[in-house]
Design a protein around this motif. Sequence first.
Motif, short mmCIF file in Angstrom:
data_model
loop_
_atom_site.label_atom_id
_atom_site.label_comp_id
_atom_site.label_asym_id
_atom_site.label_seq_id
_atom_site.Cartn_x
_atom_site.Cartn_y
_atom_site.Cartn_z
N LEU A 95 62.12 39.44 22.67
CA LEU A 95 60.54 39.83 23.51
C LEU A 95 60.77 41.32 24.23
CD1 LEU A 95 58.80 36.81 23.47
CD2 LEU A 95 58.41 38.44 22.39
N LEU A 96 61.97 40.95 24.95
CA LEU A 96 62.23 42.44 26.51
C LEU A 96 61.94 43.44 25.76
CD1 LEU A 96 63.98 39.63 28.68
CD2 LEU A 96 61.69 40.63 28.91
N ASP A 97 62.79 43.43 24.43
CA ASP A 97 63.34 44.41 23.60
C ASP A 97 62.26 45.85 24.28
OD1 ASP A 97 65.34 44.03 23.25
OD2 ASP A 97 65.52 43.20 21.29
N HIS A 98 61.21 45.19 23.33
CA HIS A 98 59.89 46.73 23.79
C HIS A 98 60.23 47.62 25.16
CE1 HIS A 98 56.73 49.08 22.46
NE2 HIS A 98 55.76 48.68 24.01
N SER A 99 60.04 46.73 25.73
CA SER A 99 60.03 47.30 27.30
C SER A 99 61.42 48.19 28.02
CB SER A 99 59.30 46.54 28.69
OG SER A 99 60.10 45.13 28.50
N THR A 100 62.40 47.23 26.91
CA THR A 100 63.61 48.04 27.17
C THR A 100 63.36 48.93 26.71
OG1 THR A 100 64.47 45.75 27.60
CG2 THR A 100 66.16 47.56 27.48
N HIS A 101 63.04 49.28 25.36
CA HIS A 101 63.56 51.03 24.82
C HIS A 101 62.68 51.96 25.75
CE1 HIS A 101 65.22 50.77 21.13
NE2 HIS A 101 64.86 48.81 20.59
N LYS A 102 61.78 51.47 25.62
CA LYS A 102 60.48 52.37 27.43
C LYS A 102 61.07 52.92 28.03
CE LYS A 102 56.03 53.07 28.47
NZ LYS A 102 56.50 54.14 29.87
N LEU A 103 61.85 51.82 29.22
CA LEU A 103 62.16 52.09 30.40
C LEU A 103 63.64 53.27 29.44
CD1 LEU A 103 63.25 51.93 32.83
CD2 LEU A 103 64.39 50.48 32.57
N GLN A 104 64.10 53.06 28.29
CA GLN A 104 65.75 53.91 27.62
C GLN A 104 64.86 55.18 27.49
OE1 GLN A 104 68.42 51.75 25.22
NE2 GLN A 104 69.46 53.86 25.11
N ALA A 105 64.01 55.36 26.90
CA ALA A 105 63.23 56.07 25.91
C ALA A 105 63.03 57.16 27.51
CB ALA A 105 61.86 55.93 25.60
N ASP A 106 62.70 56.86 28.72
CA ASP A 106 62.55 57.44 29.95
C ASP A 106 63.06 58.04 30.42
OD1 ASP A 106 59.76 56.94 29.55
OD2 ASP A 106 59.59 55.28 30.65
N PHE A 107 64.85 57.07 30.92
CA PHE A 107 65.42 57.44 31.92
C PHE A 107 65.89 58.97 30.78
CE2 PHE A 107 68.07 54.09 30.89
CZ PHE A 107 69.04 53.75 29.87
N LEU A 108 66.42 58.70 29.37
CA LEU A 108 67.29 59.83 28.59
C LEU A 108 65.93 60.84 28.23
CD1 LEU A 108 68.59 57.43 25.95
CD2 LEU A 108 69.68 58.56 27.10
N GLY A 109 65.31 60.73 28.53
CA GLY A 109 64.06 62.11 27.97
C GLY A 109 63.05 62.06 28.24
N GLY A 110 62.51 61.45 29.72
CA GLY A 110 60.89 61.46 30.18
C GLY A 110 61.06 62.41 31.39
N PRO A 111 60.19 62.79 31.72
CA PRO A 111 60.42 63.44 32.74
C PRO A 111 61.18 63.53 34.48
CG PRO A 111 58.55 62.56 32.98
CD PRO A 111 58.85 61.89 31.66
N PRO A 112 61.45 64.16 34.64
CA PRO A 112 61.65 63.45 36.24
C PRO A 112 61.20 62.86 37.00
CG PRO A 112 61.57 66.08 35.49
CD PRO A 112 60.67 65.83 34.71
#
Length: 226
Positions: A95-112
């Motif tokens: 159940l936590l994976d959705h938010s974890t995916h979002k956090l990982q996407a943010d630090f891999l390719g999100g804005p600084p």
Amino acid sequence: MLYAGFMSATLPPFPKPQEPFEAPQLLEVGSAPEEPCLRADAARNRARLLEAAARLIAEHGVAGVTMEAVATAAGVGKGTVFRRFGDRTGLLMALLDHSTHKLQADFLGGPPPLGPGAPPVDRLRALGVAMLYRSVEQLDLLLAAQTEPTRRFSHPSLRALHTHAAMLLRQILPDADCELLAHTLLAYLDPALVHHLTRQCGVPMERLEAGWVDLVARVTRTEPPR
């Protein structure tokens, strides 16, 4: 000395500053590395089970999520839930994976500063702040999903966060043992500690955030932002 002999026998040597560092590939969160790709019908069943579990949490809290309750809500046999997630902890971690995916996407390719493009120390500060607020938003679920200590640090989502923190630290402190230092820093963000400080001690989030920024500055020997 015995202590020094023990340390040298158990810990790897620090990386040399002149050696090039190649960041290890972050783990794919949400599934074990050896798990095969799900068939379309299995993926749909998994999504239906997670949707049922999310509804139970919304209606009854984390305590209302049992394997049997999820099976009933999803209209499947209890054995199906066990085969898909293993046990209740595995279900809650999924159940936590959705938010974890979002956090990982943010630090891999999100804005600084959380994403690429900012100095590594700024990214490290931003990572901790993002994890703090995520922990507060999902505190009950995080605590329930971490009931088995032997599985906490081996879960792909936590390993990905640790890998990222260690990579940033190595860019700042190339002569340090950044693998262990990352564990030390991330301990500040542990959900059990956040629960104790916010709910039992009444510490405001502003103080926790300021404490994280101060900790990063002291560990990395950099000036905190003004």
